[in-house]
Design a protein around this motif. Structure first.
Motif, PDB file in Angstrom:
ATOM      1  N   LYS A 222      -8.345   1.450   2.433  1.00  0.00           N
ATOM      2  CA  LYS A 222      -9.114   2.612   1.969  1.00  0.00           C
ATOM      3  C   LYS A 222      -8.349   3.906   2.209  1.00  0.00           C
ATOM      4  O   LYS A 222      -8.212   4.743   1.319  1.00  0.00           O
ATOM      5  CB  LYS A 222     -10.464   2.646   2.661  1.00  0.00           C
ATOM      6  CG  LYS A 222     -11.375   1.482   2.280  1.00  0.00           C
ATOM      7  CD  LYS A 222     -12.716   1.569   2.980  1.00  0.00           C
ATOM      8  CE  LYS A 222     -13.638   0.416   2.569  1.00  0.00           C
ATOM      9  NZ  LYS A 222     -14.944   0.479   3.265  1.00  0.00           N
ATOM     10  N   THR A 223      -7.860   4.085   3.437  1.00  0.00           N
ATOM     11  CA  THR A 223      -7.152   5.332   3.759  1.00  0.00           C
ATOM     12  C   THR A 223      -5.671   5.249   3.411  1.00  0.00           C
ATOM     13  O   THR A 223      -4.965   6.251   3.423  1.00  0.00           O
ATOM     14  CB  THR A 223      -7.294   5.654   5.254  1.00  0.00           C
ATOM     15  OG1 THR A 223      -6.625   4.631   6.022  1.00  0.00           O
ATOM     16  CG2 THR A 223      -8.756   5.712   5.654  1.00  0.00           C
ATOM     17  N   LYS A 224      -5.168   4.026   3.143  1.00  0.00           N
ATOM     18  CA  LYS A 224      -3.751   3.759   2.822  1.00  0.00           C
ATOM     19  C   LYS A 224      -2.831   4.052   4.017  1.00  0.00           C
ATOM     20  O   LYS A 224      -1.634   4.322   3.833  1.00  0.00           O
ATOM     21  CB  LYS A 224      -3.291   4.582   1.613  1.00  0.00           C
ATOM     22  CG  LYS A 224      -4.230   4.506   0.401  1.00  0.00           C
ATOM     23  CD  LYS A 224      -4.399   3.099  -0.118  1.00  0.00           C
ATOM     24  CE  LYS A 224      -5.224   3.031  -1.386  1.00  0.00           C
ATOM     25  NZ  LYS A 224      -6.643   3.369  -1.225  1.00  0.00           N
ATOM     26  N   ALA A 225      -3.365   3.963   5.235  1.00  0.00           N
ATOM     27  CA  ALA A 225      -2.572   4.242   6.441  1.00  0.00           C
ATOM     28  C   ALA A 225      -1.905   2.958   6.925  1.00  0.00           C
ATOM     29  O   ALA A 225      -2.549   1.919   7.091  1.00  0.00           O
ATOM     30  CB  ALA A 225      -3.459   4.815   7.533  1.00  0.00           C
TER      31      ALA A 225
ATOM     32  N   ASN B 154       3.672   5.576  11.971  1.00  0.00           N
ATOM     33  CA  ASN B 154       2.516   5.603  11.071  1.00  0.00           C
ATOM     34  C   ASN B 154       2.861   6.429   9.845  1.00  0.00           C
ATOM     35  O   ASN B 154       3.589   7.423   9.936  1.00  0.00           O
ATOM     36  CB  ASN B 154       1.262   6.137  11.766  1.00  0.00           C
ATOM     37  CG  ASN B 154       1.418   7.581  12.217  1.00  0.00           C
ATOM     38  OD1 ASN B 154       1.233   8.513  11.442  1.00  0.00           O
ATOM     39  ND2 ASN B 154       1.782   7.770  13.476  1.00  0.00           N
TER      40      ASN B 154
ATOM     41  N   THR C  67       1.515   7.000   5.362  1.00  0.00           N
ATOM     42  CA  THR C  67       0.554   6.697   4.300  1.00  0.00           C
ATOM     43  C   THR C  67       1.296   6.121   3.106  1.00  0.00           C
ATOM     44  O   THR C  67       2.297   6.690   2.653  1.00  0.00           O
ATOM     45  CB  THR C  67      -0.202   7.972   3.872  1.00  0.00           C
ATOM     46  OG1 THR C  67      -0.892   8.511   5.008  1.00  0.00           O
ATOM     47  CG2 THR C  67      -1.207   7.656   2.771  1.00  0.00           C
TER      48      THR C  67
ATOM     49  N   ASN D 166       0.348   3.747  -0.610  1.00  0.00           N
ATOM     50  CA  ASN D 166      -0.557   2.990  -1.481  1.00  0.00           C
ATOM     51  C   ASN D 166       0.201   1.754  -1.971  1.00  0.00           C
ATOM     52  O   ASN D 166       1.066   1.834  -2.850  1.00  0.00           O
ATOM     53  CB  ASN D 166      -1.015   3.837  -2.662  1.00  0.00           C
ATOM     54  CG  ASN D 166      -2.104   3.151  -3.461  1.00  0.00           C
ATOM     55  OD1 ASN D 166      -2.353   1.950  -3.302  1.00  0.00           O
ATOM     56  ND2 ASN D 166      -2.774   3.894  -4.326  1.00  0.00           N
TER      57      ASN D 166
ATOM     58  N   SER E   6      -6.913  -4.483   2.830  1.00  0.00           N
ATOM     59  CA  SER E   6      -6.444  -4.181   4.187  1.00  0.00           C
ATOM     60  C   SER E   6      -5.863  -5.456   4.798  1.00  0.00           C
ATOM     61  O   SER E   6      -6.236  -6.572   4.418  1.00  0.00           O
ATOM     62  CB  SER E   6      -7.589  -3.676   5.052  1.00  0.00           C
ATOM     63  OG  SER E   6      -8.159  -2.498   4.523  1.00  0.00           O
TER      64      SER E   6
ATOM     65  N   ASP F 106      -4.727  -0.042   6.319  1.00  0.00           N
ATOM     66  CA  ASP F 106      -6.097   0.241   5.873  1.00  0.00           C
ATOM     67  C   ASP F 106      -6.074   0.485   4.366  1.00  0.00           C
ATOM     68  O   ASP F 106      -5.480   1.459   3.887  1.00  0.00           O
ATOM     69  CB  ASP F 106      -6.643   1.484   6.599  1.00  0.00           C
ATOM     70  CG  ASP F 106      -8.120   1.699   6.360  1.00  0.00           C
ATOM     71  OD1 ASP F 106      -8.588   1.428   5.236  1.00  0.00           O
ATOM     72  OD2 ASP F 106      -8.818   2.143   7.297  1.00  0.00           O
TER      73      ASP F 106
END
Length: 678
Positions: A205-208, A231, A233, A235, A90, A203
């Protein structure tokens, strides 16, 4: 044995500690920027100026169109782990940007926050490419690049002029958001100058990925908005390298231009866990702990030494490049490989000359002149330019000092009788300056080269001396700072195709500033220069002044008229004379005309020759305050003033001349009225 095992366990823990330390920012946050921050970043086409990161050239540069630049933090960050599946770091970053345009500019093209595999700027990435890609690489998955763009110029694939977007390996955003309805004008009218605070959160973890923006004034802190503007998503592990650089990229177009500034920057990156392999522990203990510990410590020491040296070299080069690119009016930067090709790998056959600071080569530069950004390469046309490339002989810190001295002096000088600087190159420690090519070579070659059967005509000699005097007057009186050349001689006077003089080689030149005009600055033994051209007071004071330049000019005048070198003794009637003493002896005996070059075969103007020889003697006066100044020299050469009155016996150098140099301020010293009479 227990103690040894404890030591090796601690040693095996060192890499993990290093990995953690490697991801801890040492310099963040940056609340402002100045020259001391150059070592913290990599600069490409960019600089630090006016308290901000200037991602593209700032307002002091003459050329702002079709530029691209990139600034990245000095080291990469580990963003994902190849050892642990689906682990991505992150990060949070906050920065303040200002995109400026004046009344005459249409905004273009844009600024981007970028995560990239390196700090290089792709070629031809100006215009719509935002310094991120170009028409060849755009969309290539090997780019390994993710960016948040702040675009100010609409392309066919954009929603409007003002928008932000998430870009992955291409300038065509995966997702973009128009700013028109949000009260955000990225490049507002000059009377509505606005800074914008930007927060980007990712983030792992959430890939946001979330982007927030708010108008701010100067350095005033503002609250981060509750809702993000953009915003999505993503990876990062799928798109960027395991270790990547964070930074900024930007571009301008033609005619659309803007200044792309970053005023503040903070960055926090999560430190990823390191997967431990216990197999190595068993092996190490089995083969003998003490030996491994000793070997490990040696490797650690060698690694730290190498890392320190490499970091110093990288930091020094970043500082050099940053300083160069921040100089107002700095000319273009050439690629080393292009200059190497132009000079046929600096072949001996291309050598034009050699001095104490380096070797000068002739080069033939082949370049393609393209059209607007995004144009097909099929529309380019080739051009060929002859250049002179000065390659500094010392590629160390001292060589950098020499390189800087010449570049910082000459890059702003503009005069028709000075050799024009075209550009420079500083790559991998190689220091190069690029000048315009002078087809007729040096004055020295025409005076003494036996392969040149034709001597200089009288009219050429007079024109050359007038040109050199004009250049010297500019350096001493017309430029905004007083510059002493300190190495005036025939080999440093170059001739263009029409035999106009161009004064060159500013390797020893210095701006007179707070008495910092001594030869000792150069850390060279003795007084640099060539015997016969160096004024006598310089050997006593170690200082160079405009008056010592005038002495060198006097030596050149006598050399051009007589065809004899000031550094060569002249045998006459069983005695040996220096050039100036020989001409003074002929003047005393009333036969100064015998000093005129015999190769002219009486094809010269008698009155002009007499006037020039007397001028040469007046400039060669042993007492510096008795020499004429450049305005009078120029008038004597043009015939608007009569020849100076020169005593029949050469005066003797006296000590008070040195005392006045030490005790007189710059302002007073440079305004002494030179006497041209006894």
């Amino acid at each position: 044995m227990i103690i040894c095992i404890f030591v090796i366990l601690q040693f095996l823990a060192i890499p993990a500690a290093w990995a953690q330390a490697a991801n801890e920012p040492k310099d963040f946050p940056f609340t402002q920027f100045d020259v001391s921050d150059y070592s913290s970043f990599h600069f490409r086409g960019s600089s630090i100026a006016h308290g901000a990161l200037q991602v593209t050239p700032d307002s002091e540069n003459l050329e702002l169109t079709n530029k691209s630049g990139r600034i990245t933090y000095k080291r990469p960050y580990r963003l994902w782990s190849s050892d642990i599946d689906d682990v991505v770091a992150s990060f949070n970053t906050h920065f303040v940007i200002n995109i400026f345009r004046n009344n005459e500019w249409e905004a273009g093209e844009g600024l981007a926050f970028v995560i990239a595999p390196d700090y290089e700027v792709p070629e031809n990435s100006y215009g719509q490419w935002l310094g991120l890609t170009n028409d060849t690489t755009d969309g290539d998955t090997e780019n390994k690049m993710v960016a948040i763009e702040f675009d100010t110029k609409k392309q066919d694939f954009d929603p409007d002029n003002d928008h932000i977007g998430l870009n992955i390996n291409t300038i065509k955003s995966k997702k973009n958001v128009s700013l028109n309805g949000l009260g955000i004008d990225l490049a507002p009218h000059p009377d509505k100058v606005t800074n914008y605070s930007v927060w980007i959160q990712y983030d792992g973890k959430t890939k946001a990925m979330e982007v927030f923006m708010a108008a701010t004034s100067g350095s005033t802190n503002v609250e981060k908005p509750v809702e993000p503007i953009l915003n999505d998503t993503i990876n990062l592990k799928d798109y960027v390298k395991e270790e990547s650089y964070f930074g900024f990229s930007a571009s301008t177009g033609n005619p659309d231009i803007q200044l792309n500034c970053v005023w503040q920057w903070n960055l926090e990156v999560e430190v990823l866990p390191v997967k431990k392999d216990r197999t190595w522990l068993k092996i190490v203990i089995g083969v003998g702990v003490p030996g491994i510990v000793l070997l490990g410590l040696i490797c650690v020491m060698l690694g730290l030494i190498y890392k320190k040296k490499r970091k110093r070299a990288i930091d020094e080069e970043s500082l050099v490049l940053g300083t160069l690119k921040s100089l107002p009016g700095i000319p273009r930067e050439f690629r080393y490989k292009d200059l190497k090709k132009a000079t046929n790998n600096f072949h001996e056959s291309m050598k034009l000359g050699q001095g104490g600071f380096g070797v000068v080569y002739r080069g033939v530069l082949h370049e393609k002149d393209g059209g607007q950004h995004g144009a097909s390469t099929a529309s380019t046309t080739a051009s060929t330019t002859e250049i002179a490339v000065k390659r500094f002989s010392r590629d160390n810190v001292k060589g950098q000092d020499d390189f800087f001295a010449e570049l910082t002096i000459i890059h702003r000088l503009r005069h028709k009788h000075l050799v024009r600087l075209l550009g420079w190159s500083h790559e991998k420690g190689k220091l190069l300056l690029v000048y315009e090519f002078m087809p007729n070579g040096s004055l020295e070659k025409h005076l003494y080269d036996s392969s040149n059967p034709n001597t200089l005509h009288w009219s050429h000699r007079c024109k050359i001396l007038t040109g050199v005097a004009s250049a010297l007057h500019y350096l001493h009186n017309e430029y905004d700072q007083k510059v002493v050349h300190r190495d005036l001689k025939a080999s440093n006077i170059l001739l263009d195709s029409h035999y106009n003089a161009r004064l060159g080689d500013f390797g020893l030149a210095r701006v007179l500033d707070n008495e910092r005009n001594s030869y000792a600055e150069l850390e060279l033994g003795g007084v640099p220069g060539t015997m016969g051209y160096v004024a006598p007071e310089c050997f006593h004071t170690g200082k160079a002044t405009p008056e010592s330049d005038v002495y060198g000019f006097g030596a050149v005048v006598l050399e051009v008229i007589s065809g004899r070198s000031p550094g060569v003794r002249i045998h006459h009637e069983q005695q040996h004379y220096s050039l100036v003493d020989w001409v003074w002896m002929l003047h005393r005996e009333g036969r100064i005309q015998e000093a005129v070059d015999k190769r002219l075969q009486n094809d010269y103007n008698f009155d002009e020759a007499n006037r020039l020889l007397l001028l040469g003697l007046a400039c060669s006066h042993p007492i510096d305050s008795e020499r004429p100044q450049t305005p009078a020299i120029y008038q004597i050469l043009s015939g608007t003033l009569p020849a100076p009155h020169v005593r029949p016996f050469k005066p003797v150098f006296t000590w008070p001349s040195m005392v006045s140099t030490f005790s007189t301020s710059d302002t007073t010293l440079f305004n002494i009225t030179s006497s041209t009479s006894s």
